[in-house]
Design a protein around this motif. Structure first.
Motif, PDB file in Angstrom:
ATOM      1  N   HIS A   2       0.809  -1.255  -0.031  1.00 39.15           N
ATOM      2  CA  HIS A   2      -0.037  -0.036   0.094  1.00 39.15           C
ATOM      3  C   HIS A   2       0.833   1.303  -0.187  1.00 39.15           C
ATOM      4  O   HIS A   2       1.862   1.243   0.696  1.00 39.15           O
ATOM      5  CB  HIS A   2      -0.979   0.069   1.279  1.00 39.15           C
ATOM      6  CG  HIS A   2      -2.120  -1.135   1.090  1.00 39.15           C
ATOM      7  ND1 HIS A   2      -3.139  -1.005   0.164  1.00 39.15           N
ATOM      8  CD2 HIS A   2      -2.590  -1.720   2.050  1.00 39.15           C
ATOM      9  CE1 HIS A   2      -3.959  -1.911   0.326  1.00 39.15           C
ATOM     10  NE2 HIS A   2      -3.589  -2.500   1.519  1.00 39.15           N
ATOM     11  N   ARG A   3       0.247   2.383  -0.575  1.00 42.29           N
ATOM     12  CA  ARG A   3       1.033   3.533  -0.678  1.00 42.29           C
ATOM     13  C   ARG A   3       0.517   4.505   0.345  1.00 42.29           C
ATOM     14  O   ARG A   3      -0.636   4.483   0.752  1.00 42.29           O
ATOM     15  CB  ARG A   3       0.941   4.186  -2.164  1.00 42.29           C
ATOM     16  CG  ARG A   3       1.608   5.489  -2.315  1.00 42.29           C
ATOM     17  CD  ARG A   3       1.685   6.043  -3.699  1.00 42.29           C
ATOM     18  NE  ARG A   3       2.636   5.185  -4.582  1.00 42.29           N
ATOM     19  CZ  ARG A   3       2.458   4.955  -5.748  1.00 42.29           C
ATOM     20  NH1 ARG A   3       1.557   5.532  -6.589  1.00 42.29           N
ATOM     21  NH2 ARG A   3       3.116   4.250  -6.582  1.00 42.29           N
ATOM     22  N   TYR A  34       5.395   0.175   4.034  1.00 42.31           N
ATOM     23  CA  TYR A  34       4.882   0.886   2.891  1.00 42.31           C
ATOM     24  C   TYR A  34       5.571   1.519   1.798  1.00 42.31           C
ATOM     25  O   TYR A  34       6.715   1.723   2.209  1.00 42.31           O
ATOM     26  CB  TYR A  34       3.764   2.135   3.412  1.00 42.31           C
ATOM     27  CG  TYR A  34       2.741   1.798   4.205  1.00 42.31           C
ATOM     28  CD1 TYR A  34       1.426   1.467   4.131  1.00 42.31           C
ATOM     29  CD2 TYR A  34       2.932   1.700   5.830  1.00 42.31           C
ATOM     30  CE1 TYR A  34       0.249   1.039   4.684  1.00 42.31           C
ATOM     31  CE2 TYR A  34       1.786   1.375   6.522  1.00 42.31           C
ATOM     32  CZ  TYR A  34       0.612   1.164   6.214  1.00 42.31           C
ATOM     33  OH  TYR A  34      -0.604   0.746   7.014  1.00 42.31           O
ATOM     34  N   GLN A 140      -2.463   8.516  -5.931  1.00 42.15           N
ATOM     35  CA  GLN A 140      -3.232   7.340  -5.393  1.00 42.15           C
ATOM     36  C   GLN A 140      -3.048   6.650  -4.384  1.00 42.15           C
ATOM     37  O   GLN A 140      -2.985   5.362  -4.123  1.00 42.15           O
ATOM     38  CB  GLN A 140      -3.224   6.193  -6.798  1.00 42.15           C
ATOM     39  CG  GLN A 140      -3.152   7.077  -7.928  1.00 42.15           C
ATOM     40  CD  GLN A 140      -4.647   7.358  -8.559  1.00 42.15           C
ATOM     41  OE1 GLN A 140      -5.595   7.120  -7.809  1.00 42.15           O
ATOM     42  NE2 GLN A 140      -4.675   7.918  -9.805  1.00 42.15           N
ATOM     43  N   HIS A 142      -3.165   4.944  -0.358  1.00 40.89           N
ATOM     44  CA  HIS A 142      -4.014   4.388   0.217  1.00 40.89           C
ATOM     45  C   HIS A 142      -4.518   5.121   1.570  1.00 40.89           C
ATOM     46  O   HIS A 142      -5.555   5.347   1.968  1.00 40.89           O
ATOM     47  CB  HIS A 142      -3.556   2.814   0.525  1.00 40.89           C
ATOM     48  CG  HIS A 142      -4.329   2.179   1.435  1.00 40.89           C
ATOM     49  ND1 HIS A 142      -5.787   1.700   1.061  1.00 40.89           N
ATOM     50  CD2 HIS A 142      -4.100   1.736   2.748  1.00 40.89           C
ATOM     51  CE1 HIS A 142      -6.232   1.040   2.267  1.00 40.89           C
ATOM     52  NE2 HIS A 142      -5.351   1.049   3.273  1.00 40.89           N
ATOM     53  N   GLY A 143      -3.129   5.648   2.351  1.00 42.10           N
ATOM     54  CA  GLY A 143      -3.380   6.537   3.392  1.00 42.10           C
ATOM     55  C   GLY A 143      -2.702   7.462   3.304  1.00 42.10           C
ATOM     56  O   GLY A 143      -1.580   7.706   2.730  1.00 42.10           O
ATOM     57  N   THR A 173      -7.819   7.102  -6.380  1.00 42.57           N
ATOM     58  CA  THR A 173      -8.231   6.090  -5.037  1.00 42.57           C
ATOM     59  C   THR A 173      -8.794   7.196  -4.157  1.00 42.57           C
ATOM     60  O   THR A 173      -8.290   8.279  -4.131  1.00 42.57           O
ATOM     61  CB  THR A 173      -6.687   5.733  -4.703  1.00 42.57           C
ATOM     62  OG1 THR A 173      -6.228   4.904  -5.747  1.00 42.57           O
ATOM     63  CG2 THR A 173      -7.029   4.965  -3.716  1.00 42.57           C
ATOM     64  N   PRO A 175      -8.624   8.239  -0.468  1.00 50.14           N
ATOM     65  CA  PRO A 175      -7.510   7.905   0.388  1.00 50.14           C
ATOM     66  C   PRO A 175      -8.023   7.767   1.831  1.00 50.14           C
ATOM     67  O   PRO A 175      -9.190   8.785   2.011  1.00 50.14           O
ATOM     68  CB  PRO A 175      -6.653   9.258   0.358  1.00 50.14           C
ATOM     69  CG  PRO A 175      -7.238  10.237  -0.292  1.00 50.14           C
ATOM     70  CD  PRO A 175      -8.276   9.732  -0.949  1.00 50.14           C
ATOM     71  N   GLU A 176      -7.279   7.219   2.876  1.00 56.90           N
ATOM     72  CA  GLU A 176      -7.858   7.041   4.361  1.00 56.90           C
ATOM     73  C   GLU A 176      -6.969   7.869   4.914  1.00 56.90           C
ATOM     74  O   GLU A 176      -5.883   8.068   4.842  1.00 56.90           O
ATOM     75  CB  GLU A 176      -7.709   5.876   4.541  1.00 56.90           C
ATOM     76  CG  GLU A 176      -8.351   4.592   3.962  1.00 56.90           C
ATOM     77  CD  GLU A 176      -9.761   4.631   4.220  1.00 56.90           C
ATOM     78  OE1 GLU A 176     -10.411   4.952   5.478  1.00 56.90           O
ATOM     79  OE2 GLU A 176     -10.646   4.189   3.493  1.00 56.90           O
TER      80      GLU A 176
END
Ligand code: TYM
Length: 332
Positions: A2-3, A34, A140, A142-143, A173, A175-176
Motif C-alpha cells: 500500500h502507498r 509501505y 493514488q 491508500h493512506g 483512489t 484515500p484514508e
C-alpha cells in the motif's frame, strides 16, 4: 504494498518536537511497511508571505531534517513540491470542482485568516486545502498519515476524489486518513493547553530539532507546571506535567504509567533534568547529521532532484488521465 503520502511545511528554521514525535517518527516507522512518499510543500508555504532566500533555506533545512530523522531516500520517495509541476496543475482542476461554500468551511483557513486579518489573507491561503487534495490524489495513496489537525483536509480530498470519479469515471483512489491515535500530540511548554506550533507566542514554548542542547535544557527547565508537587498524568488539571510525561514516553518508549511509578516521591525538577537529558540525547545526532547534510547543499539538491523524478513518473500519469477525462486536447 500500500502507498502512503505525507508532508510538512518548510515554514520555520527548524522542525519542532511536535512535528518530530507527532509525524516524522511515524513516517520513519512506516517506510519499511509501505510504499512511502514524503514531500516538502513549499507551494503551501507561500500562502503566507515568505522571504525568498529564507524559503529556499528552510526548504533545504526541512529536507535535511527529514533525512537526519530517519527518512531513507533509498526506501521511499522524497521530493520538493514545486519541482513537480503536476501539483499546481491538478490543483486548478480540483479548484473548479470545489464549491465556494465547501472551501469556506475549512477551519484552518478561518484560524489563519483571522490571525492575519481576513483582508490580508491571500486567495492562495483560501484554496490551500485544494492544493493539498491535489498533493494527495496525484499519487493514488491508500493512506495519509497526519495529525488530527489535518483530518478535515484529508476528508476534503476524499470528497473531491469521489466527486471527480462520479462525474468523469473512475480516476482517483479515495484515500484514508491515518490519524496517529497512539502517536504523541505535543503541547507548548509555556502554554500547555495549546499544541506546540511554529506560530507559538514565545519561542520558549518550543523545542526545535536543531536547537543547541543548552537551549533545550533551559526550555524544559522553565516549562510551565502547576502549584502541586506530585508527578501524575492529568491533562485537565496538570497539562504541563502531562505534556512532559508524554514527551518522555514518546522518546523512551516507556509508558506514562511506568514513568509515574518511577517518579513517585520525586520533584518536578528531577523529571525535568532527566527529560532534558533524554531529549538532547535523541536530538543531538539528528542535529549533527542535518548540519552535515546542509554543509553540502549541492548533494542535498541532487537527492531531491532524483526524488522529484521518481514523483513525476507517478504524478504525470495521473494528470494525463485527469486532463483527458476533463476534455483537454492531447499534446501531440
Ligand atoms: P504541518 O506542516 O502543519 O504539520 C506537519 C505534521 O505535523 C503534525 N503536527 C503535530 N503533531 C503532534 N503535535 C504537534 N504539536 C504537532 N504540530 C504539527 C501535523 O498534524 C502534520 O501531520 N497542510 C499540511 C502539510 C501538507 C500535507 C499535504 C500533509 C500539505 N500537503 C498532503 C499531508 C498530505 C500541514 O500544514 O502540516
Amino acid at each position: 504494498r500500500h502507498r502512503i503520502l505525507s508532508g510538512m511545511q518548510p515554514s520555520a528554521d527548524s522542525l519542532h518536537l511536535g512535528n518530530y514525535l507527532g509525524a516524522l517518527v511515524n513516517w520513519v516507522r512506516m517506510q519499511d511497511e509501505y510504499d512511502a512518499i514524503f514531500f516538502i510543500p513549499d507551494l503551501h508555504a507561500i500562502t503566507v508571505p515568505q522571504d525568498p532566500a529564507e524559503l529556499a533555506r528552510r526548504t533545504r533545512v526541512t529536507a535535511a531534517q527529514y533525512i537526519a530523522g530517519g527518512v531513507d531516500v533509498d526506501k521511499c520517495t522524497l521530493f520538493v513540491q514545486s519541482q513537480v509541476p503536476e501539483h499546481a496543475q491538478l490543483a486548478w482542476v480540483l479548484n473548479c470542482i470545489t464549491g465556494f461554500g465547501e472551501a469556506s468551511r475549512m477551519t484552518q483557513f478561518k484560524d489563519k485568516a483571522l490571525r492575519q486579518g481576513s483582508e490580508y489573507a491571500s486567495v492562495g491561503l483560501f484554496t490551500y486545502p485544494i492544493l493539498q487534495a491535489a498533493d494527495i490524489l496525484l499519487y493514488q495513496p491508500h493512506g495519509v498519515p497526519v495529525g488530527e489537525d489535518q483530518r478535515q483536509h484529508v476528508e476534503l480530498s476524499r470528497d473531491l476524489a469521489a466527486r471527480f470519479n462520479t462525474r468523469f469515471g473512475n480516476t482517483f483512489t479515495v484515500p484514508e486518513p491515518f490519524i496517529q491515535k497512539e502517536s504523541a500530540k505535543i503541547y507548548d511548554l509555556q502554554l500547555p493547553t495549546a499544541k506546540m506550533s511554529k506560530s507559538a507566542e514565545s519561542p520558549n514554548g518550543l523545542i526545535n530539532l536543531l536547537d543547541d542542547p543548552k537551549v533545550i535544557a533551559k526550555r524544559i527547565k522553565s516549562a510551565v507546571t502547576d502549584a502541586e508537587t506530585d508527578i501524575r498524568f492529568d491533562r485537565e488539571t496538570k497539562p504541563g506535567v502531562s505534556n512532559l510525561l508524554t514527551i518522555y514516553s514518546a522518546i523512551t518508549g516507556q509508558t506514562v504509567d511506568q514513568l509515574v511509578a518511577a517518579y513517585e516521591g520525586k520533584m518536578y525538577g528531577h523529571l525535568k533534568v532527566d527529560l532534558a537529558e533524554v531529549v538532547t540525547e535523541r536530538l543531538t545526532p539528528i542535529r549533527d547529521r542535518a548540519n552535515e547534510l546542509l554543509a553540502d547543499p549541492a548533494e542535498l539538491d541532487r537527492l531531491l532532484a532524483l526524488g522529484a523524478d521518481k514523483a513525476r513518473a507517478i504524478a504525470s500519469a495521473t494528470l494525463a488521465d485527469v486532463y483527458a477525462k476533463t476534455g483537454f486536447l492531447p499534446y501531440a
